[in-house]
Structures are given as structure tokens and as C-alpha cells.
Scaffold this motif. Sequence first.
Motif, PDB file in Angstrom:
ATOM      1  N   UNK A 185      14.483 -13.598   3.128  1.00 52.53           N
ATOM      2  CA  UNK A 185      14.755 -12.764   3.951  1.00 52.53           C
ATOM      3  C   UNK A 185      15.564 -11.763   3.130  1.00 52.53           C
ATOM      4  N   UNK A 186      16.327 -11.907   2.059  1.00 49.14           N
ATOM      5  CA  UNK A 186      17.057 -10.864   1.187  1.00 49.14           C
ATOM      6  C   UNK A 186      15.973 -10.199   0.369  1.00 49.14           C
ATOM      7  N   UNK A 194       6.332  -7.036   4.552  1.00 49.01           N
ATOM      8  CA  UNK A 194       6.029  -7.373   6.030  1.00 49.01           C
ATOM      9  C   UNK A 194       6.534  -8.817   6.224  1.00 49.01           C
ATOM     10  N   UNK A 195       6.321  -9.222   7.741  1.00 51.71           N
ATOM     11  CA  UNK A 195       6.836 -10.490   8.052  1.00 51.71           C
ATOM     12  C   UNK A 195       5.824 -11.495   7.731  1.00 51.71           C
ATOM     13  N   UNK A 196       4.363 -11.108   7.635  1.00 52.00           N
ATOM     14  CA  UNK A 196       3.594 -11.797   7.108  1.00 52.00           C
ATOM     15  C   UNK A 196       3.407 -12.294   5.666  1.00 52.00           C
ATOM     16  N   UNK A 197       3.833 -11.149   4.877  1.00 51.08           N
ATOM     17  CA  UNK A 197       4.078 -11.068   3.347  1.00 51.08           C
ATOM     18  C   UNK A 197       5.214 -12.181   3.068  1.00 51.08           C
ATOM     19  N   UNK A 198       6.101 -11.981   3.917  1.00 50.91           N
ATOM     20  CA  UNK A 198       7.471 -13.012   3.971  1.00 50.91           C
ATOM     21  C   UNK A 198       6.976 -14.516   4.033  1.00 50.91           C
ATOM     22  N   UNK A 199       6.300 -14.685   5.074  1.00 51.20           N
ATOM     23  CA  UNK A 199       5.747 -15.949   5.432  1.00 51.20           C
ATOM     24  C   UNK A 199       5.027 -16.597   4.174  1.00 51.20           C
ATOM     25  N   UNK A 230      -0.554  -7.644  -2.155  1.00 53.60           N
ATOM     26  CA  UNK A 230       0.192  -6.872  -1.779  1.00 53.60           C
ATOM     27  C   UNK A 230       1.666  -6.979  -2.511  1.00 53.60           C
ATOM     28  N   UNK A 231       2.003  -8.556  -2.281  1.00 53.18           N
ATOM     29  CA  UNK A 231       3.328  -8.974  -2.868  1.00 53.18           C
ATOM     30  C   UNK A 231       3.379  -8.558  -4.323  1.00 53.18           C
ATOM     31  N   UNK A 232       2.499  -8.741  -5.141  1.00 55.27           N
ATOM     32  CA  UNK A 232       2.334  -8.303  -6.637  1.00 55.27           C
ATOM     33  C   UNK A 232       2.576  -6.752  -7.041  1.00 55.27           C
ATOM     34  N   UNK A 233       1.936  -6.091  -6.074  1.00 51.49           N
ATOM     35  CA  UNK A 233       1.904  -4.580  -6.005  1.00 51.49           C
ATOM     36  C   UNK A 233       3.552  -4.316  -5.760  1.00 51.49           C
ATOM     37  N   UNK A 234       3.970  -4.653  -4.709  1.00 49.26           N
ATOM     38  CA  UNK A 234       5.369  -4.142  -4.135  1.00 49.26           C
ATOM     39  C   UNK A 234       6.466  -4.739  -5.359  1.00 49.26           C
TER      40      UNK A 234
END
Length: 267
Positions: A185-186, A194-199, A230-234
Amino acid sequence: MLKETEWLTINNVLLELYAQEDFACFAQKLMRVIRMLIPYSKGYLLLRNGSRIDEQSSYFLGMTQREIDAYLHVYYQKDYLQYFSDMMAETSVYRDTDIMEESLRHKTAFYQEFLRQADIPYGCGILVKHDGEVCAVFNLFRNSHLGNFTARDLEVLNIMKKHIENMIVHVLAPMRTRDLGSQVRAFARAYQLTSRESEVLELVADGLSNQEICQRLVISISTVKKHIYNLYVKTKVRSRTQLIHLLMKGRYTKGVEEEPFDASEAI
């Protein structure tokens, strides 16, 4: 026999390692400071979670992503270190040229297809066993220019092996039980996930493969890959290993100190 200055260096290295509070920092520090004592070309600290490799928490230095993937998914099972681990009852130091007679070693698929191709024909390290199970492998490689590891190098590792076992066991215990959800969450707030990326991130950190994430979230494999991309890009990382190291550090700065990011290489 080691010189007094070498004993002092070992002592200082161990003090630095004992000061590390999380596994990512410990692994990085171990791989880097060991060069003060034993020159090497490439290496890794590979973690095992039961019978499975803990890919996300393992750490590699000097190896390309292609070499890492090839070792983890193809050559780990062909590594003759497997024979050595079956014979050892406790944490032990090894040298590749002592595990198998050289003419036989040179004929193995592991040597022909992996070690020789990467020009790392020589290896040594520490097989870490705890409660009778392999929990980590600390491995160093040398290229043909550096030559084989010496008896003095093995002596250094023998001095350090029980300390490294103790550090790994005690660093891993809190890492396995930490509140992963609060960390994610942090992390999500820092990188605007996004919530899905977090999951997806939490499942990646928990060791699930793309296919397992696909089944858990009831989404297609292409959608899983898109979220990981998207996680890699961010976060400006190149691999799951780098992503998990960034998450576990707990200091959420933008990106990691690695090679320049190329999104085309992300997945």
C-alpha cells in the motif's frame, strides 16, 4: 595462512553485514564487499523457499538478465552443485573443480552450454543448510582470465560460512513474516499504482508466477503481463527481481540505481 590484515578485513566485512536490517540490503552488501577478499567476475545469492527457488528475493551481480533467466529456468536443474547439496549435512564451502573430476565436468551440459558460453568456467561458494534443508546458495564465478579459486579463497569462505548462515536465517525470518500488504500500500501510493497493479504486485512479491496470478485474479495471461509491464514502467525497473528489491527496501525513491530503463525489455 591468512595475514593479519586479511583477518582485520574479514572482521570489518562481517561487522558491515551484521548491521544490515533487510535481505535486499544484506544481499547487495555481501556481493559487493566480498570482492575486498575474493576477486570474482559474476555471482549470486540464491534463496530457496522449501523446494522452490525464491526468484524475487534472490540477488545477482554481474550477470545479464538473459543469463539469470537461463540459469533459473534451465540450468539450475543441470548444475552439478545439486549432487554436492545431497552429500552435505550442514553449511559447507565448495569449489566446482573439487565437486567433479575436470574431464567429466567439462562434458556436462551445465559447463558446455552455460559456464563456457558466459566465460565463467570457475566457481566456488557456500551452500547454506539450516535444519537439514538448503535455504540459500552463495556462489561466485571467475572468468578464464582470473583463473580458478585458490585454497586461500576457500579458507576465507570457511571462516565466514557460519556467520553467513546465521545472518541469512535471521534476516529471512522477519522477511517471511512481515506485513506485505502494508508495504504494498505504501509502495502503491509512492508510485501511483492502480488497485489492480497493487494486487498483481502483492502476488508477484508472494512468489506467484504469471500463470498463477492469472488463475488467482481470473484474468487473462496477457492482462497479467500488461499490469507487470506497467509496474516496470512506473518504477523504472527491468525485472521481477529488481521490482521486489525496490519494494523490500522500504525506501520508495523513484527507480533503482541500475542500467537505463528500456521498456521494450521489460517482459
